[in-house]
Design a protein around this motif. Structure first.
Motif, PDB file in Angstrom:
ATOM      1  N   ALA A 114     112.782  59.145  72.832  1.00  0.00           N
ATOM      2  CA  ALA A 114     112.397  60.529  73.112  1.00  0.00           C
ATOM      3  C   ALA A 114     111.403  61.039  72.076  1.00  0.00           C
ATOM      4  O   ALA A 114     110.428  61.729  72.402  1.00  0.00           O
ATOM      5  N   ARG A 115     111.624  60.691  70.810  1.00  0.00           N
ATOM      6  CA  ARG A 115     110.693  61.117  69.759  1.00  0.00           C
ATOM      7  C   ARG A 115     109.366  60.369  69.870  1.00  0.00           C
ATOM      8  O   ARG A 115     108.298  60.944  69.631  1.00  0.00           O
ATOM      9  N   ASP A 116     109.405  59.088  70.217  1.00  0.00           N
ATOM     10  CA  ASP A 116     108.163  58.353  70.463  1.00  0.00           C
ATOM     11  C   ASP A 116     107.316  59.072  71.511  1.00  0.00           C
ATOM     12  O   ASP A 116     106.097  59.228  71.364  1.00  0.00           O
ATOM     13  N   GLN A 117     107.973  59.484  72.593  1.00  0.00           N
ATOM     14  CA  GLN A 117     107.250  60.155  73.671  1.00  0.00           C
ATOM     15  C   GLN A 117     106.679  61.490  73.196  1.00  0.00           C
ATOM     16  O   GLN A 117     105.546  61.857  73.553  1.00  0.00           O
ATOM     17  N   ASP A 118     107.424  62.212  72.370  1.00  0.00           N
ATOM     18  CA  ASP A 118     106.946  63.492  71.856  1.00  0.00           C
ATOM     19  C   ASP A 118     105.723  63.318  70.952  1.00  0.00           C
ATOM     20  O   ASP A 118     104.816  64.159  70.938  1.00  0.00           O
ATOM     21  N   LEU A 119     105.707  62.230  70.185  1.00  0.00           N
ATOM     22  CA  LEU A 119     104.699  62.059  69.139  1.00  0.00           C
ATOM     23  C   LEU A 119     103.490  61.235  69.571  1.00  0.00           C
ATOM     24  O   LEU A 119     102.424  61.336  68.958  1.00  0.00           O
TER      25      LEU A 119
ATOM     26  N   LEU B 242     103.049  56.598  54.253  1.00  0.00           N
ATOM     27  CA  LEU B 242     103.546  56.495  55.617  1.00  0.00           C
ATOM     28  C   LEU B 242     103.502  57.853  56.312  1.00  0.00           C
ATOM     29  O   LEU B 242     103.676  58.896  55.678  1.00  0.00           O
ATOM     30  N   ARG B 243     103.269  57.829  57.604  1.00  0.00           N
ATOM     31  CA  ARG B 243     103.320  59.051  58.412  1.00  0.00           C
ATOM     32  C   ARG B 243     104.768  59.226  58.888  1.00  0.00           C
ATOM     33  O   ARG B 243     105.143  58.792  59.972  1.00  0.00           O
ATOM     34  N   LEU B 244     105.569  59.846  58.056  1.00  0.00           N
ATOM     35  CA  LEU B 244     106.989  60.017  58.349  1.00  0.00           C
ATOM     36  C   LEU B 244     107.197  61.232  59.246  1.00  0.00           C
ATOM     37  O   LEU B 244     106.664  62.313  58.977  1.00  0.00           O
ATOM     38  N   LYS B 245     107.991  61.055  60.281  1.00  0.00           N
ATOM     39  CA  LYS B 245     108.238  62.109  61.265  1.00  0.00           C
ATOM     40  C   LYS B 245     109.745  62.330  61.406  1.00  0.00           C
ATOM     41  O   LYS B 245     110.383  61.827  62.338  1.00  0.00           O
ATOM     42  N   PRO B 246     110.349  63.082  60.468  1.00  0.00           N
ATOM     43  CA  PRO B 246     111.792  63.320  60.577  1.00  0.00           C
ATOM     44  C   PRO B 246     112.128  64.193  61.774  1.00  0.00           C
ATOM     45  O   PRO B 246     111.366  65.091  62.163  1.00  0.00           O
TER      46      PRO B 246
ATOM     47  N   PRO C 196     106.715  51.127  60.534  1.00  0.00           N
ATOM     48  CA  PRO C 196     105.443  51.246  61.256  1.00  0.00           C
ATOM     49  C   PRO C 196     104.442  52.117  60.507  1.00  0.00           C
ATOM     50  O   PRO C 196     104.775  53.196  60.022  1.00  0.00           O
ATOM     51  N   ARG C 197     103.208  51.634  60.436  1.00  0.00           N
ATOM     52  CA  ARG C 197     102.175  52.324  59.671  1.00  0.00           C
ATOM     53  C   ARG C 197     101.450  53.388  60.480  1.00  0.00           C
ATOM     54  O   ARG C 197     100.749  54.222  59.913  1.00  0.00           O
ATOM     55  N   ASP C 198     101.576  53.370  61.816  1.00  0.00           N
ATOM     56  CA  ASP C 198     100.927  54.429  62.592  1.00  0.00           C
ATOM     57  C   ASP C 198     101.738  55.717  62.527  1.00  0.00           C
ATOM     58  O   ASP C 198     101.219  56.781  62.252  1.00  0.00           O
ATOM     59  N   PHE C 199     103.031  55.640  62.759  1.00  0.00           N
ATOM     60  CA  PHE C 199     103.962  56.736  62.485  1.00  0.00           C
ATOM     61  C   PHE C 199     105.365  56.158  62.479  1.00  0.00           C
ATOM     62  O   PHE C 199     105.651  55.170  63.163  1.00  0.00           O
ATOM     63  N   THR C 200     106.232  56.767  61.694  1.00  0.00           N
ATOM     64  CA  THR C 200     107.603  56.296  61.550  1.00  0.00           C
ATOM     65  C   THR C 200     108.556  57.434  61.867  1.00  0.00           C
ATOM     66  O   THR C 200     108.594  58.440  61.151  1.00  0.00           O
ATOM     67  N   VAL C 201     109.293  57.294  62.959  1.00  0.00           N
ATOM     68  CA  VAL C 201     110.316  58.272  63.298  1.00  0.00           C
ATOM     69  C   VAL C 201     111.473  58.140  62.304  1.00  0.00           C
ATOM     70  O   VAL C 201     111.893  57.030  61.979  1.00  0.00           O
TER      71      VAL C 201
END
Length: 359
Positions: A192-197, A326-330, A258-263
């Motif tokens: 779900a977060r992958d889809q959001d981001l 890293l592009r961290l996305k908490p 992951p270097r593109d974004f990390t949930v």
């Protein structure tokens, strides 16, 4: 960061309740001569990982014994609701990786507002209503079979993963694994977060489907197959378990953030409204939020602490990579998580997942 405690009290009672698939462990008081006091903890954290945390807490409370019930996340939610609505009492402390279900407990009035000495400095994204608190910082990672990537680097981004599948179809066929989102709550949340981001996530999922992706309900199912080479790459696995497997199997299991974004997800704690001993639950929460407790969490789970000043922005030695760059996305702890529990939303996401994976 303070030194890791090496002394862990051995449990003296181990029960398995088949109906709930619960593992119940009693950690006895360090001082049996002290007045007996028992607290009850419901948690989805594996008992082996929780043991050093509980031992460290008991060191400061030598007369306290702890009944630790390792439950599935849905069982934790359902028991708190049923027991709170019944004539009796429920657990004193709840710790779960199902962020959405923990927020639902608070939203529905089953949590107790708890202000600790560290509440004022806690990150806004990591607490809600001074009741639900994120205590860990757990990234979704790529796990990979080291021997399978002896001659070329493993994927470091989702684009890398797609290129690897396209350039090495024989290596990839049937050897990509991920969670079965219909059975794994954290797998569903990660998607779900992958889809959001990332709008392009469905291209990645379709490529995985074309390569014969394998789906499993638990981290252990995936990691055991990665360790043997049956699976070459695991997508979106919970970092705490991968870090431990990589430590125990350094020749076979590798891990990449992951270097593109990390949930990033968190295990969320709360003190139930109907706790039998809310003072004990509040004491455990306060300790886990303290610098000592965050350091112990960081060591035991080999992950960054939410309270990043404890870990200096990095993980313990030998755990996860340095988080710098890293592009961290908490995932924020709050009412936004309730949307993931909407049955129509869930059904649509699962249907799209299944269609994307279909040849």
């Amino acid at each position: 960061m303070r030194a890791r405690l090496t002394h862990v009290l051995l449990p003296v009672l181990l029960l398995v309740a088949p109906a709930l698939r619960a593992e119940v462990t009693l950690f006895p008081a360090a001082d049996p001569a002290a007045p007996p006091t028992e607290m009850v903890v419901y948690s989805s954290l594996d008992t082996a990982l929780a043991a050093p945390l509980l031992a460290a807490f008991q060191k400061a409370h030598p007369g306290l014994s702890i009944r630790y019930e390792d439950l599935l996340t849905g069982e934790i939610h359902d028991r708190i609701v049923a027991e709170s609505d019944g004539p009796g009492r429920t657990a004193d402390f709840v710790f779960s990786s199902a962020m959405d279900l923990q927020v639902k407990l608070v939203n529905d009035g089953y949590g107790r507002r708890t202000v600790t000495p560290d509440t004022a400095d806690w990150p806004d994204w990591a607490m809600w209503r001074e009741t639900a608190y994120a205590l860990t910082y757990e990234p979704a990672v790529f796990a990979w079979h080291r021997p399978s990537f002896a001659n070329h680097p493993p994927p470091a981004t989702r684009a890398d993963l797609m290129r690897w599948m396209a350039d090495h179809p024989d290596e990839a066929r049937g050897r990509i694994g991920t969670y079965d989102i219909t059975r794994s709550g954290v797998g569903y949340l990660f998607l779900a977060r992958d889809q959001d981001l990332f709008p392009g996530i469905w291209q990645v999922i379709a490529a995985m489907g074309a390569s014969g992706v394998q789906q499993y309900p638990t981290s252990g199912d995936l990691l055991s197959r990665i360790s043997t080479g049956e699976i070459a790459v695991g997508y979106n696995l919970l970092g705490s378990y991968v870090a431990e497997w990589a430590r125990q199997h350094p020749d076979t299991v590798g891990m990449t953030l992951p270097r593109d974004f990390t949930v990033v997800v968190s295990r969320v704690a709360l003190v139930p409204r109907a706790a039998a001993h809310p003072d004990l639950g509040e004491a455990l929460l306060a300790w886990l939020m303290s610098p000592d407790g965050q350091a112990e969490l960081s060591h035991s789970l080999r992950l960054p602490a939410v309270s990043l000043e404890v870990a200096g922005g990095q993980t313990p030695s030998g755990a996860l990579d340095d988080l710098t760059g890293l592009r961290l996305k908490p995932v924020p702890v709050g009412p936004g998580l309730l949307a993931y529990l909407d049955q129509a939303t869930r059904a649509r996401l699962i249907e799209r997942w299944q269609q994307a994976l279909s040849p």
